[in-house]
Scaffold this motif. Sequence first.
Motif, short mmCIF file in Angstrom:
data_model
loop_
_atom_site.label_atom_id
_atom_site.label_comp_id
_atom_site.label_asym_id
_atom_site.label_seq_id
_atom_site.Cartn_x
_atom_site.Cartn_y
_atom_site.Cartn_z
N ASP A 13 0.85 -1.20 0.00
CA ASP A 13 0.00 0.00 0.00
C ASP A 13 0.88 1.24 0.00
O ASP A 13 1.88 1.31 0.73
N ASP A 14 0.47 2.25 -0.78
CA ASP A 14 1.11 3.57 -0.75
C ASP A 14 2.64 3.47 -0.83
O ASP A 14 3.35 4.03 0.01
N VAL A 16 6.27 3.73 -3.33
CA VAL A 16 6.90 4.24 -4.55
C VAL A 16 8.22 3.50 -4.72
O VAL A 16 9.06 3.51 -3.81
N LEU A 32 -1.96 -1.59 -3.95
CA LEU A 32 -2.92 -0.53 -3.74
C LEU A 32 -2.14 0.78 -3.68
O LEU A 32 -1.28 0.97 -2.81
N ARG A 33 -2.39 1.67 -4.66
CA ARG A 33 -1.68 2.94 -4.74
C ARG A 33 -0.15 2.74 -4.76
O ARG A 33 0.58 3.40 -4.04
N VAL A 34 0.31 1.84 -5.62
CA VAL A 34 1.74 1.58 -5.79
C VAL A 34 2.20 2.25 -7.08
O VAL A 34 1.55 2.14 -8.12
N THR A 35 3.32 2.97 -7.00
CA THR A 35 3.87 3.69 -8.14
C THR A 35 5.31 3.28 -8.38
O THR A 35 6.09 3.15 -7.44
N SER A 53 -3.89 -1.48 -10.80
CA SER A 53 -3.77 -0.37 -9.85
C SER A 53 -2.34 0.15 -9.71
O SER A 53 -2.08 1.07 -8.95
N LYS A 55 0.83 2.25 -10.97
CA LYS A 55 1.05 3.42 -11.83
C LYS A 55 2.53 3.48 -12.19
O LYS A 55 3.40 3.32 -11.34
#
Length: 82
Positions: A13-14, A16, A32-35, A53, A55
Motif C-alpha cells: 500500500d502507498d 513508490v 494498492l496505490r503503488v507507483t 492499480s 502506476k
Amino acid sequence: MLKHTAFNGSHMDDMVFEGSLNDCAFENCGFLRVTFQNATLVNTFFKNSKLKSIKFINCQADRMTYEFLKSGKADLGGITLV
C-alpha cells in the motif's frame, strides 16, 4: 537498487519504487496505490493476475518485463522499452 529480490504474497500500500530493479519477482502480491517512478525494470517478473492499480511514471523496461506487465493488464503508458 533492488537486485535478486522476491516479494511473495505481499500486500503493498502507498509505495513508490524508484531506481533499478534487476532480476526481481512480484508473485501473488496485492497492490494498492503503488507507483514505479523513474525506475528501470530488467528481468523482473510480475506473476499476478491484476496489475491495473499500479502506476508507472517515466519508467523503462526490457521486453520480457514489459510482456509480464502487459499480460497482467497493467497500464503501460508510462513505460518505454529499453
